[in-house]
Design a protein around this motif. Structure first.
Motif, PDB file in Angstrom:
ATOM      1  N   GLY A  34     -10.200 -66.867  -8.292  1.00 17.77           N
ATOM      2  CA  GLY A  34      -9.160 -66.048  -8.893  1.00 17.77           C
ATOM      3  C   GLY A  34      -9.554 -65.308 -10.154  1.00 17.77           C
ATOM      4  O   GLY A  34      -8.712 -64.664 -10.777  1.00 17.77           O
ATOM      5  N   ALA A  35     -10.822 -65.362 -10.536  1.00 12.12           N
ATOM      6  CA  ALA A  35     -11.259 -64.705 -11.770  1.00 12.12           C
ATOM      7  C   ALA A  35     -11.275 -63.187 -11.654  1.00 12.12           C
ATOM      8  O   ALA A  35     -11.153 -62.485 -12.659  1.00 12.12           O
ATOM      9  CB  ALA A  35     -12.641 -65.207 -12.186  1.00 12.12           C
ATOM     10  N   GLY A  36     -11.442 -62.679 -10.437  1.00 10.11           N
ATOM     11  CA  GLY A  36     -11.470 -61.224 -10.272  1.00 10.11           C
ATOM     12  C   GLY A  36     -12.743 -60.696  -9.640  1.00 10.11           C
ATOM     13  O   GLY A  36     -13.021 -59.496  -9.720  1.00 10.11           O
ATOM     14  N   LYS A  37     -13.518 -61.558  -8.995  1.00 16.22           N
ATOM     15  CA  LYS A  37     -14.775 -61.118  -8.380  1.00 16.22           C
ATOM     16  C   LYS A  37     -14.521 -60.101  -7.269  1.00 16.22           C
ATOM     17  O   LYS A  37     -15.166 -59.052  -7.233  1.00 16.22           O
ATOM     18  CB  LYS A  37     -15.562 -62.323  -7.846  1.00 16.22           C
ATOM     19  CG  LYS A  37     -15.961 -63.316  -8.937  1.00 16.22           C
ATOM     20  CD  LYS A  37     -16.725 -64.508  -8.389  1.00 16.22           C
ATOM     21  CE  LYS A  37     -15.948 -65.379  -7.441  1.00 16.22           C
ATOM     22  NZ  LYS A  37     -14.817 -66.125  -8.030  1.00 16.22           N
ATOM     23  N   SER A  56     -11.632 -60.071   0.449  1.00 10.47           N
ATOM     24  CA  SER A  56     -12.567 -61.158   0.187  1.00 10.47           C
ATOM     25  C   SER A  56     -13.219 -61.598   1.492  1.00 10.47           C
ATOM     26  O   SER A  56     -12.534 -61.827   2.484  1.00 10.47           O
ATOM     27  CB  SER A  56     -11.840 -62.346  -0.443  1.00 10.47           C
ATOM     28  OG  SER A  56     -12.730 -63.428  -0.577  1.00 10.47           O
ATOM     29  N   PRO A  57     -14.537 -61.754   1.485  1.00  9.06           N
ATOM     30  CA  PRO A  57     -15.220 -62.205   2.697  1.00  9.06           C
ATOM     31  C   PRO A  57     -15.304 -63.727   2.804  1.00  9.06           C
ATOM     32  O   PRO A  57     -16.200 -64.261   3.455  1.00  9.06           O
ATOM     33  CB  PRO A  57     -16.612 -61.583   2.550  1.00  9.06           C
ATOM     34  CG  PRO A  57     -16.832 -61.521   1.077  1.00  9.06           C
ATOM     35  CD  PRO A  57     -15.462 -61.295   0.463  1.00  9.06           C
ATOM     36  N   PHE A  75     -21.004 -60.373   0.074  1.00  9.14           N
ATOM     37  CA  PHE A  75     -21.143 -61.763   0.499  1.00  9.14           C
ATOM     38  C   PHE A  75     -20.234 -62.658  -0.325  1.00  9.14           C
ATOM     39  O   PHE A  75     -20.048 -62.437  -1.523  1.00  9.14           O
ATOM     40  CB  PHE A  75     -22.575 -62.275   0.256  1.00  9.14           C
ATOM     41  CG  PHE A  75     -23.576 -61.869   1.286  1.00  9.14           C
ATOM     42  CD1 PHE A  75     -23.676 -62.554   2.491  1.00  9.14           C
ATOM     43  CD2 PHE A  75     -24.454 -60.826   1.043  1.00  9.14           C
ATOM     44  CE1 PHE A  75     -24.624 -62.203   3.433  1.00  9.14           C
ATOM     45  CE2 PHE A  75     -25.407 -60.465   1.979  1.00  9.14           C
ATOM     46  CZ  PHE A  75     -25.489 -61.149   3.175  1.00  9.14           C
ATOM     47  N   ASP A  76     -19.715 -63.692   0.303  1.00  3.34           N
ATOM     48  CA  ASP A  76     -19.040 -64.788  -0.386  1.00  3.34           C
ATOM     49  C   ASP A  76     -19.679 -66.067   0.149  1.00  3.34           C
ATOM     50  O   ASP A  76     -19.474 -66.436   1.304  1.00  3.34           O
ATOM     51  CB  ASP A  76     -17.541 -64.767  -0.113  1.00  3.34           C
ATOM     52  CG  ASP A  76     -16.786 -65.820  -0.916  1.00  3.34           C
ATOM     53  OD1 ASP A  76     -17.365 -66.888  -1.205  1.00  3.34           O
ATOM     54  OD2 ASP A  76     -15.613 -65.576  -1.240  1.00  3.34           O
ATOM     55  N   LEU A  77     -20.465 -66.724  -0.682  1.00  4.29           N
ATOM     56  CA  LEU A  77     -21.241 -67.893  -0.243  1.00  4.29           C
ATOM     57  C   LEU A  77     -20.511 -69.213  -0.500  1.00  4.29           C
ATOM     58  O   LEU A  77     -21.084 -70.282  -0.302  1.00  4.29           O
ATOM     59  CB  LEU A  77     -22.606 -67.897  -0.943  1.00  4.29           C
ATOM     60  CG  LEU A  77     -23.433 -66.614  -0.782  1.00  4.29           C
ATOM     61  CD1 LEU A  77     -24.778 -66.759  -1.482  1.00  4.29           C
ATOM     62  CD2 LEU A  77     -23.603 -66.241   0.679  1.00  4.29           C
ATOM     63  N   TRP A 105     -20.488 -66.269  -5.621  1.00  8.15           N
ATOM     64  CA  TRP A 105     -20.963 -67.651  -5.556  1.00  8.15           C
ATOM     65  C   TRP A 105     -22.468 -67.733  -5.294  1.00  8.15           C
ATOM     66  O   TRP A 105     -22.958 -68.700  -4.721  1.00  8.15           O
ATOM     67  CB  TRP A 105     -20.171 -68.471  -4.521  1.00  8.15           C
ATOM     68  CG  TRP A 105     -18.707 -68.485  -4.800  1.00  8.15           C
ATOM     69  CD1 TRP A 105     -17.754 -67.697  -4.215  1.00  8.15           C
ATOM     70  CD2 TRP A 105     -18.024 -69.273  -5.776  1.00  8.15           C
ATOM     71  NE1 TRP A 105     -16.519 -67.967  -4.761  1.00  8.15           N
ATOM     72  CE2 TRP A 105     -16.652 -68.938  -5.730  1.00  8.15           C
ATOM     73  CE3 TRP A 105     -18.441 -70.242  -6.699  1.00  8.15           C
ATOM     74  CZ2 TRP A 105     -15.709 -69.519  -6.550  1.00  8.15           C
ATOM     75  CZ3 TRP A 105     -17.489 -70.821  -7.515  1.00  8.15           C
ATOM     76  CH2 TRP A 105     -16.148 -70.455  -7.433  1.00  8.15           C
ATOM     77  N   GLY A 106     -23.206 -66.746  -5.729  1.00 11.61           N
ATOM     78  CA  GLY A 106     -24.664 -66.749  -5.578  1.00 11.61           C
ATOM     79  C   GLY A 106     -25.342 -67.849  -6.372  1.00 11.61           C
ATOM     80  O   GLY A 106     -26.443 -68.276  -6.034  1.00 11.61           O
TER      81      GLY A 106
END
Length: 160
Positions: A34-37, A56-57, A75-77, A105-106
């Motif tokens: 929820g930070a805004g990525k 969001s992926p 990407f969303d890892l 989330w890298g």
């Protein structure tokens, strides 16, 4: 470093990065849930002229947007358990591919990050104000950060 006080302000800041992106650029986005990525990626997508919704992926792991001035890979890892899964999702080919790659989330897999990338940390304080900090790793990312920071619309301030 820059503070944003709304979702729109975060997106506007991100849009100022878009004109400077080149094929092969990698941007790692750090921040709590929820930070805004994803909002940041939405702003970049708008700046690249990408039409349709940017989401969001989280469940797809990778979403690709090919209709802008530059291909955008997102990407969303978060849901991955191990770096061995990166091979299965085409991570390495995408990072070395024809567009700009944004990775949420890298930090879960630091060994899989490329030599050069721009890291953007987004934190939210108790008042809901986002603090956006950028750090560069490698020469291309350093140049990218330099030109982005010099853009009067970004209003990024250098920090020690």
């Amino acid at each position: 470093m820059r503070q944003t006080t709304s979702t729109e302000a975060t997106k506007q800041l991100a849009a100022t990065l878009a004109p400077y992106l080149r094929p092969g650029d990698v941007i790692v986005l750090n921040g709590d849930l929820g930070a805004g990525k994803t909002q940041f990626v939405q702003g970049v997508a708008a700046g690249l002229g990408i039409g349709g919704p940017v989401t969001s992926p989280t469940f797809n792991i990778l979403l690709s947007y090919m209709d802008g001035a530059l291909p955008l890979f997102h990407f969303d890892l978060y849901r991955l358990d191990g770096s061995d899964q990166l091979e299965d999702i085409g991570y390495f080919e995408t990072v070395d591919g024809p567009g700009a790659t944004f990775i949420e989330w890298g930090e879960k897999f630091p060994e899989a990050l490329p030599y050069g990338y721009l890291e953007i940390d987004i934190t939210v304080n108790e008042s809901g104000i986002r603090l956006v900090q950028a750090h560069s790793f490698g020469e291309r990312a350093r140049n990218l950060l330099f030109v982005w920071a010099k853009d009067s619309k970004s209003r990024l301030a250098q920090t020690q």
